[in-house]
Design a protein around this motif. Sequence first.
Motif, PDB file in Angstrom:
ATOM      1  N   LEU A 322       0.871  -1.199   0.054  1.00 15.02           N
ATOM      2  CA  LEU A 322       0.031   0.224   0.303  1.00 15.02           C
ATOM      3  C   LEU A 322       0.956   1.158  -0.108  1.00 15.02           C
ATOM      4  O   LEU A 322       0.454   2.147  -0.208  1.00 15.02           O
ATOM      5  N   VAL A 323       2.260   0.866   0.885  1.00 14.96           N
ATOM      6  CA  VAL A 323       2.393   2.516   0.365  1.00 14.96           C
ATOM      7  C   VAL A 323       3.007   2.339  -0.511  1.00 14.96           C
ATOM      8  O   VAL A 323       3.357   4.316  -0.953  1.00 14.96           O
ATOM      9  N   ALA A 324       4.444   1.781  -1.441  1.00  6.68           N
ATOM     10  CA  ALA A 324       4.691   1.682  -2.128  1.00  6.68           C
ATOM     11  C   ALA A 324       4.006   2.179  -3.371  1.00  6.68           C
ATOM     12  O   ALA A 324       4.227   3.095  -4.173  1.00  6.68           O
ATOM     13  N   GLY A 325       2.832   1.684  -3.630  1.00  4.29           N
ATOM     14  CA  GLY A 325       1.344   2.011  -4.282  1.00  4.29           C
ATOM     15  C   GLY A 325       1.201   3.827  -4.525  1.00  4.29           C
ATOM     16  O   GLY A 325       1.221   3.994  -5.390  1.00  4.29           O
ATOM     17  N   LEU A 326       0.951   3.936  -3.015  1.00  2.00           N
ATOM     18  CA  LEU A 326       0.847   5.284  -2.701  1.00  2.00           C
ATOM     19  C   LEU A 326       1.468   6.586  -3.344  1.00  2.00           C
ATOM     20  O   LEU A 326       2.028   7.186  -3.985  1.00  2.00           O
ATOM     21  N   LEU A 327       3.425   5.988  -3.089  1.00  2.00           N
ATOM     22  CA  LEU A 327       4.208   6.886  -3.654  1.00  2.00           C
ATOM     23  C   LEU A 327       4.753   6.972  -4.915  1.00  2.00           C
ATOM     24  O   LEU A 327       4.008   7.719  -5.087  1.00  2.00           O
ATOM     25  N   LEU A 328       3.928   5.989  -5.884  1.00  2.00           N
ATOM     26  CA  LEU A 328       4.232   5.697  -6.920  1.00  2.00           C
ATOM     27  C   LEU A 328       3.214   6.642  -7.353  1.00  2.00           C
ATOM     28  O   LEU A 328       3.087   7.063  -8.687  1.00  2.00           O
ATOM     29  N   ALA A 329       1.870   6.551  -7.099  1.00  2.00           N
ATOM     30  CA  ALA A 329       0.582   7.360  -7.737  1.00  2.00           C
ATOM     31  C   ALA A 329       1.195   8.473  -7.276  1.00  2.00           C
ATOM     32  O   ALA A 329       0.383   9.276  -8.575  1.00  2.00           O
ATOM     33  N   ASP A 330       1.828   8.772  -6.461  1.00  2.00           N
ATOM     34  CA  ASP A 330       1.900  10.499  -5.923  1.00  2.00           C
ATOM     35  C   ASP A 330       2.635  10.879  -6.592  1.00  2.00           C
ATOM     36  O   ASP A 330       2.245  11.971  -7.837  1.00  2.00           O
ATOM     37  N   VAL A 331       3.879  10.434  -7.180  1.00  2.00           N
ATOM     38  CA  VAL A 331       4.994  10.753  -8.433  1.00  2.00           C
ATOM     39  C   VAL A 331       4.494  10.699  -9.362  1.00  2.00           C
ATOM     40  O   VAL A 331       5.040  11.320 -10.118  1.00  2.00           O
TER      41      VAL A 331
END
Length: 408
Positions: A322-331
């Motif tokens: 969840l953390v990794a996916g959120l960071l990728l989506a934000d960037v």
Amino acid sequence: MTISRRTPPAAPDAAASAPPDPGIGRGLLFLMSAATGLAVAGNYLAHPLLERISGALGTTPAAAALIVTAAQAGYGAGLLLVVPLADIVERRRLAVGLLAAAAAGLAASAAAPSLPVLLATTVATASASAAAQVLVGTGAGMAAPGDRGRVVGAMMSGLLTGVLLARVVSGALAEAGGWTAPYWAAALLLATAAAALRLAMPRSLPAGPGRPAYPALLASTVGLPAREPVLRRRGAMAALSSAGYMGLWTGLALLLGGPDYGWPTTAIGLFGLQAAAGPVASQVAGRLADRGHVRAVTAAGAAAIAAAWAVLSGAAGALPLLVAGLLLADVGQQLVLNSSQNVLYALRPEARNRINSVFMTMFFGGGALGAGLAGGLWGVWGWNGVVALGATAALGVAVLWAMDRRRS
């Protein structure tokens, strides 16, 4: 705070007789970026305060939630009806006037005796907060052509930081001084920023030879997508990326508060601090765009969004994913947004603010649609429905990027 004196090479679309852009000094850029963040922060102050506001004004939390809707509606109205004015009036006066009006609106909200009054002042404040986009467009016009990406990236970083910090700071101030404290503090800061900009910001006149009447200006704004294919493609790309991103945050709140995680509201709000990657990505994207890598930045953004949803598909019970996916989506979203702005600001200097008005309306409209769809899909398919929405949006972004690359 001064305007730098370096002379960049002339922009490809500049008139032969136009003087070179002098650029924008670091001090002024910082001040304009801070004012941009303060302007939009006021639209998010109420998010953690709904329970407190409902108790203080004698209404229900569900009714108090209309404040969030009122802020989005007011901001959308400002984007469509106010931002185009920057193409026909002196921009410093417009920006400072709007910031002052937003500060007055926040003070009126703090003094509101009832929910209907608070809703009305929220709409007025949010409409005036469109000053943020006036400042972004003005900064892009003041920047030297080879420095425009850095300037836009810095100002969008200020905007995103304002959104990011508004919820956290608002909650902390409300704990100490009640629900009105964040509104009074924001009003004071915004009034101070308006006064500082009045002193530090140079006059900025419209670029075009003529100044249409306001009705003609609005008609021209509405007709821009039909005349500018790049605006259509880039606007649709930004709308889809925003739809997936806002859908993610809607589903995220439901997922973290549900049986899979069971987090309290405070922890869910603090989880949003991960979005701090957005301002950093915006500045990096701007600097890469200045070096001629606009298409590569957009491609990287589209790829990051696609990768994000691939990772998030397995995040229902796995916090690291969840953390990794959120960071990728934000960037990914910030790369697509900043690179698109860099392209669009170079199209037609005399219509820069109208183009920005249309583009940002599409961007926020896509986000609102994505948030609404995610809520409905969650009710039917849960997290898998949210992932399906995001994956579809990511596919659309990739297709539009390929079309834009082939036709540009």
